[in-house]
Design an enzyme around this catalytic site. Structure first.
Site, short mmCIF file in Angstrom:
data_model
loop_
_atom_site.label_atom_id
_atom_site.label_comp_id
_atom_site.label_asym_id
_atom_site.label_seq_id
_atom_site.Cartn_x
_atom_site.Cartn_y
_atom_site.Cartn_z
N GLY A 25 -40.89 7.92 -43.89
CA GLY A 25 -40.93 7.44 -44.82
C GLY A 25 -42.99 7.58 -45.00
N GLY A 82 -45.58 6.24 -48.86
CA GLY A 82 -45.19 4.85 -49.42
C GLY A 82 -46.08 4.54 -49.56
N GLN A 83 -46.85 3.17 -49.60
CA GLN A 83 -47.66 2.75 -49.53
C GLN A 83 -48.23 2.65 -48.32
OE1 GLN A 83 -47.96 -1.77 -50.10
NE2 GLN A 83 -49.85 -2.11 -50.85
N ASP A 131 -40.60 13.01 -45.25
CA ASP A 131 -39.79 11.85 -46.40
C ASP A 131 -39.05 12.67 -47.60
OD1 ASP A 131 -41.38 9.24 -47.83
OD2 ASP A 131 -40.78 10.49 -49.36
N ASP A 189 -34.32 13.17 -44.98
CA ASP A 189 -33.48 11.84 -45.70
C ASP A 189 -33.09 11.20 -44.18
OD1 ASP A 189 -31.68 9.72 -46.67
OD2 ASP A 189 -31.12 11.74 -48.08
N TYR A 208 -33.25 -7.60 -48.91
CA TYR A 208 -34.42 -7.62 -47.64
C TYR A 208 -34.73 -8.14 -46.40
CZ TYR A 208 -39.72 -5.58 -47.38
OH TYR A 208 -40.31 -5.68 -46.75
N LYS A 266 -34.38 -7.07 -42.92
CA LYS A 266 -35.19 -7.35 -41.73
C LYS A 266 -35.08 -8.10 -40.74
CE LYS A 266 -37.81 -4.56 -43.90
NZ LYS A 266 -38.47 -3.09 -43.09
P1 NAD Z 1 -42.84 2.70 -49.96
O1 NAD Z 1 -41.97 1.85 -51.18
O2 NAD Z 1 -44.07 2.18 -50.54
O3 NAD Z 1 -42.60 3.70 -48.83
C1 NAD Z 1 -41.22 4.15 -48.99
C2 NAD Z 1 -41.26 5.70 -48.62
O4 NAD Z 1 -39.55 5.37 -47.72
C3 NAD Z 1 -41.45 6.44 -49.73
O5 NAD Z 1 -42.35 7.63 -49.93
C4 NAD Z 1 -40.34 7.47 -50.38
O6 NAD Z 1 -39.90 8.17 -51.10
C5 NAD Z 1 -39.26 7.15 -48.51
N1 NAD Z 1 -38.21 7.50 -48.56
C6 NAD Z 1 -37.07 6.54 -48.91
N2 NAD Z 1 -35.92 6.58 -48.93
C7 NAD Z 1 -36.08 6.88 -48.11
C8 NAD Z 1 -34.90 8.14 -46.75
N3 NAD Z 1 -33.71 8.04 -47.30
N4 NAD Z 1 -35.61 8.75 -45.88
C9 NAD Z 1 -36.47 9.74 -46.16
N5 NAD Z 1 -37.31 8.82 -46.27
C10 NAD Z 1 -37.31 7.88 -47.65
O7 NAD Z 1 -42.71 1.36 -48.51
P2 NAD Z 1 -43.87 0.99 -47.77
O8 NAD Z 1 -44.66 -0.06 -48.63
O9 NAD Z 1 -44.56 1.82 -47.16
O10 NAD Z 1 -42.96 -0.27 -46.42
C11 NAD Z 1 -42.56 0.76 -45.31
C12 NAD Z 1 -41.83 0.01 -44.42
O11 NAD Z 1 -42.98 -1.36 -44.62
C13 NAD Z 1 -40.78 -0.92 -44.83
O12 NAD Z 1 -39.71 -1.00 -44.12
C14 NAD Z 1 -40.30 -2.17 -45.65
O13 NAD Z 1 -39.73 -2.73 -45.73
C15 NAD Z 1 -42.22 -2.36 -44.58
N6 NAD Z 1 -43.15 -3.49 -45.93
C16 NAD Z 1 -43.75 -3.03 -46.71
C17 NAD Z 1 -44.43 -4.37 -46.84
C18 NAD Z 1 -45.74 -4.12 -47.64
O14 NAD Z 1 -46.34 -4.92 -48.52
N7 NAD Z 1 -46.15 -2.48 -48.25
C19 NAD Z 1 -44.78 -5.58 -45.81
C20 NAD Z 1 -43.92 -5.41 -45.31
C21 NAD Z 1 -42.74 -4.42 -44.89
C1 AKB Z 2 -42.53 -7.26 -50.72
O1 AKB Z 2 -42.57 -7.49 -51.42
O2 AKB Z 2 -41.18 -6.26 -50.82
C2 AKB Z 2 -43.29 -6.57 -49.51
C3 AKB Z 2 -42.98 -7.44 -48.17
C4 AKB Z 2 -43.94 -8.55 -48.41
O3 AKB Z 2 -41.74 -7.08 -47.37
N1 AKB Z 2 -44.49 -6.17 -49.73
#
Ligand code: NAD
Ligand code: AKB
Length: 311
Positions: free
Chosen positions: A8, A11-12, A34, A52, A142, A146
């Site tokens: 993954g 992503g961000q 990814d 995947d 969600y 979690k």
């Molecule tokens: P994101 O959506 O920016 O990135 C997720 C990545 O996973 C994407 O690049 C997507 O292409 C990839 N992906 C989706 N399905 C997939 C699959 N089946 N196989 C392989 N790759 C796949 O999410 P993020 O913000 O980078 O978050 C990453 C993790 O951190 C998540 O578990 C999210 O719940 C957690 N999280 C994020 C935040 C936040 O603010 N960004 C806050 C709390 C928790």
């Molecule tokens: C969202 O808003 O879903 C995420 C998180 C706080 O888990 N940024």
């Protein structure tokens, strides 16, 4: 040095985490993976594979074949996107986790990082300085995924000795990569609109306080937690982590102090209900005492860096 997989990675969080891990352990040691076919240019400095997270056999054979010993599992649907497709969100957010936990249980992996979220809390949780251990009745798919993930991580640690580590990230704010469908995304979008148009329409109300964190702090926390000796980690569900908490109005005020012509208005949508169910601020004293966590960026410092760097 054994190999590390970030699943993954586009992503961000993944984008910045891969870059930070490669800087620390070497480009060839950290494999980005990814669902996306093409590797984003920013991750071109090391190996990339299309994988995947739902392809259990594909993930298993890649990890075993490449002798990977550490996995950061980031593939998930975030809060707003998950509400539009609850069944799929549940499947993606849970199945990938079991594949990785089972590999560790079998001894194929030494260490796992799996991210949780402030979304594990719900409307019945104390909203201010939310404690590490408290009422948790999440109302989003969600948040439910979690919370269940946290329970399973702790279970695999207690029953099978799996070295899994986790953080309840707040909303993350970054400029190198865009957010992927969360409720806290407004706090990134606002900077792009401030720079391009000088104004922003916020999908949350002016006074909706949420816990947030600048990405540099989140990446540092993740790497610090993964480096702590196992016996120091007392919490195997997920650690509360605080950065800076603010409302949209407070964020707009800080932006205005640097860009006085900036304007904001408010048009709350379905994400308001999600935000209303989450904490206003977080007590992260357990992370501070167990592994020395301390945030570096407050709201003012984060706003300055964002306005300087958002293109
Ligand atoms: P994101 O959506 O920016 O990135 C997720 C990545 O996973 C994407 O690049 C997507 O292409 C990839 N992906 C989706 N399905 C997939 C699959 N089946 N196989 C392989 N790759 C796949 O999410 P993020 O913000 O980078 O978050 C990453 C993790 O951190 C998540 O578990 C999210 O719940 C957690 N999280 C994020 C935040 C936040 O603010 N960004 C806050 C709390 C928790
Ligand atoms: C969202 O808003 O879903 C995420 C998180 C706080 O888990 N940024």
């Amino acid at each position: 040095m054994s190999k590390i997989l970030v699943l993954g990675s586009c992503g961000q969080i993944g984008t910045e985490l891969v870059l930070a891990l490669r800087e620390k352990f070497g480009n060839q040691t950290v494999i980005a993976a990814d669902l996306k076919e093409a590797c984003p240019t920013i991750l071109n400095n090391g190996p990339y594979i299309q994988l995947d997270a739902l392809d259990k056999e594909g993930v298993r054979s890649y990890i075993i074949g490449e002798n990977i010993k550490e996995v950061y599992l980031l593939a998930a649907l975030l809060s707003a996107t998950a509400e539009k497709n609850p069944e799929f969100a549940w499947r993606l957010n849970m199945e990938g986790l079991f594949t990785i936990l089972d590999l560790a249980k079998e001894g194929q992996l030494q260490k796992i990082f799996w991210p949780s979220s402030i979304a594990v809390f719900g409307p019945t949780t104390p909203a201010n300085q939310t404690p590490q251990h408290t009422v948790m009745e999440p109302t989003t798919v969600y948040g439910i995924s979690k919370q269940a993930g946290e329970r399973w991580c702790e279970y695999y640690f207690n029953k099978y000795g799996v070295d899994v580590r986790s953080i309840r990230y707040p909303g993350l704010i970054s400029y190198k990569s865009l957010p992927g469908g969360g409720t806290t995304d407004y706090a990134v979008d606002i900077f792009y609109k401030a720079k391009s148009e000088g104004k922003f329409t916020c999908f949350l109300n002016a006074d909706t306080a949420l816990p947030m964190m600048f990405m540099d702090d989140a990446i540092r926390a993740t790497i610090e937690l993964m480096e702590v000796p196992s016996e120091q980690i007392k919490i195997r569900s997920a650690y509360n982590l605080a950065g800076c908490s603010f409302t949209p109005a407070e964020l707009a005020f800080e932006i205005k102090s640097i860009q006085p012509n900036f304007e904001i208005d408010y048009a709350p949508d379905f994400r308001q209900t999600i935000a209303d169910s989450w904490p206003n601020s977080i007590d992260d004293s357990a992370a501070a005492s167990d592994w020395g966590w301390k945030a570096h960026f407050d709201t003012k410092a984060m706003v300055k860096v964002m306005l300087e760097n958002v293109q």
